[in-house]
Design a protein around this motif. Structure first.
Motif, PDB file in Angstrom:
ATOM      1  N   TYR A   1     -12.511  -6.504   4.634  1.00 44.91           N
ATOM      2  CA  TYR A   1     -11.607  -7.761   4.157  1.00 44.91           C
ATOM      3  C   TYR A   1     -10.358  -7.934   4.931  1.00 44.91           C
ATOM      4  O   TYR A   1      -9.610  -8.646   4.925  1.00 44.91           O
ATOM      5  CB  TYR A   1     -11.332  -7.793   3.157  1.00 44.91           C
ATOM      6  CG  TYR A   1     -12.580  -8.322   2.006  1.00 44.91           C
ATOM      7  CD1 TYR A   1     -14.051  -8.630   2.112  1.00 44.91           C
ATOM      8  CD2 TYR A   1     -13.566  -7.069   0.926  1.00 44.91           C
ATOM      9  CE1 TYR A   1     -14.406  -9.673   1.526  1.00 44.91           C
ATOM     10  CE2 TYR A   1     -14.411  -6.871   0.398  1.00 44.91           C
ATOM     11  CZ  TYR A   1     -15.090  -8.551   0.618  1.00 44.91           C
ATOM     12  OH  TYR A   1     -16.563  -8.473   0.058  1.00 44.91           O
ATOM     13  N   ILE A   2     -10.336  -7.090   4.408  1.00 49.16           N
ATOM     14  CA  ILE A   2      -8.363  -6.504   5.634  1.00 49.16           C
ATOM     15  C   ILE A   2      -8.653  -6.835   6.910  1.00 49.16           C
ATOM     16  O   ILE A   2      -7.871  -7.327   7.723  1.00 49.16           O
ATOM     17  CB  ILE A   2      -7.432  -5.239   5.121  1.00 49.16           C
ATOM     18  CG1 ILE A   2      -7.536  -5.196   3.459  1.00 49.16           C
ATOM     19  CG2 ILE A   2      -6.461  -4.759   5.990  1.00 49.16           C
ATOM     20  CD1 ILE A   2      -6.684  -3.927   3.532  1.00 49.16           C
ATOM     21  N   ASP A   3      -9.067  -6.540   7.844  1.00 49.78           N
ATOM     22  CA  ASP A   3      -9.584  -6.269   9.089  1.00 49.78           C
ATOM     23  C   ASP A   3     -10.167  -7.535   9.451  1.00 49.78           C
ATOM     24  O   ASP A   3      -9.969  -8.662  10.072  1.00 49.78           O
ATOM     25  CB  ASP A   3     -11.074  -5.874   9.103  1.00 49.78           C
ATOM     26  CG  ASP A   3     -10.811  -4.230   8.763  1.00 49.78           C
ATOM     27  OD1 ASP A   3     -10.366  -3.569   8.809  1.00 49.78           O
ATOM     28  OD2 ASP A   3     -12.147  -3.472   8.925  1.00 49.78           O
TER      29      ASP A   3
ATOM     30  N   MET B   1      -0.358   4.370   3.899  1.00 45.67           N
ATOM     31  CA  MET B   1      -1.417   3.762   4.623  1.00 45.67           C
ATOM     32  C   MET B   1      -0.630   3.698   6.785  1.00 45.67           C
ATOM     33  O   MET B   1       0.622   3.853   6.618  1.00 45.67           O
ATOM     34  CB  MET B   1      -1.506   2.509   4.826  1.00 45.67           C
ATOM     35  CG  MET B   1      -2.837   1.792   5.412  1.00 45.67           C
ATOM     36  SD  MET B   1      -3.138  -0.249   4.966  1.00 45.67           S
ATOM     37  CE  MET B   1      -2.754  -0.989   5.967  1.00 45.67           C
TER      38      MET B   1
ATOM     39  N   THR C   1       1.278  -1.196   0.111  1.00 47.62           N
ATOM     40  CA  THR C   1      -0.131   0.260  -0.211  1.00 47.62           C
ATOM     41  C   THR C   1       0.608   0.864   0.075  1.00 47.62           C
ATOM     42  O   THR C   1       2.156   1.139   0.117  1.00 47.62           O
ATOM     43  CB  THR C   1      -0.939   0.207   1.103  1.00 47.62           C
ATOM     44  OG1 THR C   1       0.019  -0.024   2.716  1.00 47.62           O
ATOM     45  CG2 THR C   1      -1.812  -1.401   1.197  1.00 47.62           C
TER      46      THR C   1
ATOM     47  N   VAL D   1     -12.563   4.657   6.206  1.00 54.91           N
ATOM     48  CA  VAL D   1     -12.372   4.408   5.198  1.00 54.91           C
ATOM     49  C   VAL D   1     -12.776   2.685   5.538  1.00 54.91           C
ATOM     50  O   VAL D   1     -12.184   1.842   6.330  1.00 54.91           O
ATOM     51  CB  VAL D   1     -11.251   4.133   4.009  1.00 54.91           C
ATOM     52  CG1 VAL D   1     -11.566   3.248   2.577  1.00 54.91           C
ATOM     53  CG2 VAL D   1     -10.828   5.375   3.543  1.00 54.91           C
ATOM     54  N   PRO D   2     -14.321   1.927   5.052  1.00 53.69           N
ATOM     55  CA  PRO D   2     -14.384   0.816   5.540  1.00 53.69           C
ATOM     56  C   PRO D   2     -13.097  -0.043   4.242  1.00 53.69           C
ATOM     57  O   PRO D   2     -13.071  -0.223   4.078  1.00 53.69           O
ATOM     58  CB  PRO D   2     -16.121   0.483   4.980  1.00 53.69           C
ATOM     59  CG  PRO D   2     -16.020   1.629   3.670  1.00 53.69           C
ATOM     60  CD  PRO D   2     -15.658   2.359   4.209  1.00 53.69           C
ATOM     61  N   THR D   3     -12.654  -1.469   5.670  1.00 55.00           N
ATOM     62  CA  THR D   3     -11.567  -2.403   5.042  1.00 55.00           C
ATOM     63  C   THR D   3     -12.422  -3.867   5.863  1.00 55.00           C
ATOM     64  O   THR D   3     -11.134  -4.534   6.293  1.00 55.00           O
ATOM     65  CB  THR D   3     -10.149  -1.735   5.845  1.00 55.00           C
ATOM     66  OG1 THR D   3     -10.446  -1.815   6.850  1.00 55.00           O
ATOM     67  CG2 THR D   3     -10.183  -0.449   4.907  1.00 55.00           C
TER      68      THR D   3
ATOM     69  N   ASP E   1      -5.617   3.309  10.456  1.00 53.35           N
ATOM     70  CA  ASP E   1      -5.949   4.270   8.805  1.00 53.35           C
ATOM     71  C   ASP E   1      -6.806   2.884   8.649  1.00 53.35           C
ATOM     72  O   ASP E   1      -8.227   2.193   7.923  1.00 53.35           O
ATOM     73  CB  ASP E   1      -5.040   3.878   7.718  1.00 53.35           C
ATOM     74  CG  ASP E   1      -4.675   5.371   8.158  1.00 53.35           C
ATOM     75  OD1 ASP E   1      -4.907   6.483   8.291  1.00 53.35           O
ATOM     76  OD2 ASP E   1      -4.134   5.317   6.837  1.00 53.35           O
ATOM     77  N   ILE E   2      -6.354   1.209   9.236  1.00 55.08           N
ATOM     78  CA  ILE E   2      -7.266   0.472   8.907  1.00 55.08           C
ATOM     79  C   ILE E   2      -8.834   0.257   9.822  1.00 55.08           C
ATOM     80  O   ILE E   2      -7.961   0.437  11.433  1.00 55.08           O
ATOM     81  CB  ILE E   2      -6.838  -0.786   8.673  1.00 55.08           C
ATOM     82  CG1 ILE E   2      -6.271  -1.642   9.477  1.00 55.08           C
ATOM     83  CG2 ILE E   2      -6.373  -1.017   7.494  1.00 55.08           C
ATOM     84  CD1 ILE E   2      -5.293  -2.959   9.256  1.00 55.08           C
TER      85      ILE E   2
END
Length: 70
Positions: free
Chosen positions: A64-66, A47, A44, A60-62, A51-52
């Motif tokens: 899949y990374i979560d 970042m 990335t 910003v919704p994350t 940020d996640i």
């Protein structure tokens, strides 16, 4: 005073990563009963830690990374 050449600063680490990828992607024969760990590389730009969503970010919704962080 000379400024830092951004292309050289960015290109060198990327070159190293891309040189290592074929070696990492080759299948290795594991012994019976032993599993190899999975490795995921997420590249990335700009970042930060917060940020996640898993680390408190809400701008910003994350989702899949979560899921990977849990």
């Amino acid at each position: 005073m000379k400024g830092i050449n951004l292309l050289k600063v960015v290109a060198a680490p990327l070159w190293l990563i891309f040189q290592c990828l074929p070696v990492l992607a080759q299948p290795q024969h594991a012994e019976k009963g032993k599993s190899r760990p999975n490795v995921i590389i997420i590249l990335t730009d700009d970042m930060g830690v917060g940020d996640i969503g898993a680390f408190g970010g809400s701008m910003v919704p994350t989702p899949y990374i979560d899921k990977l962080a849990v």
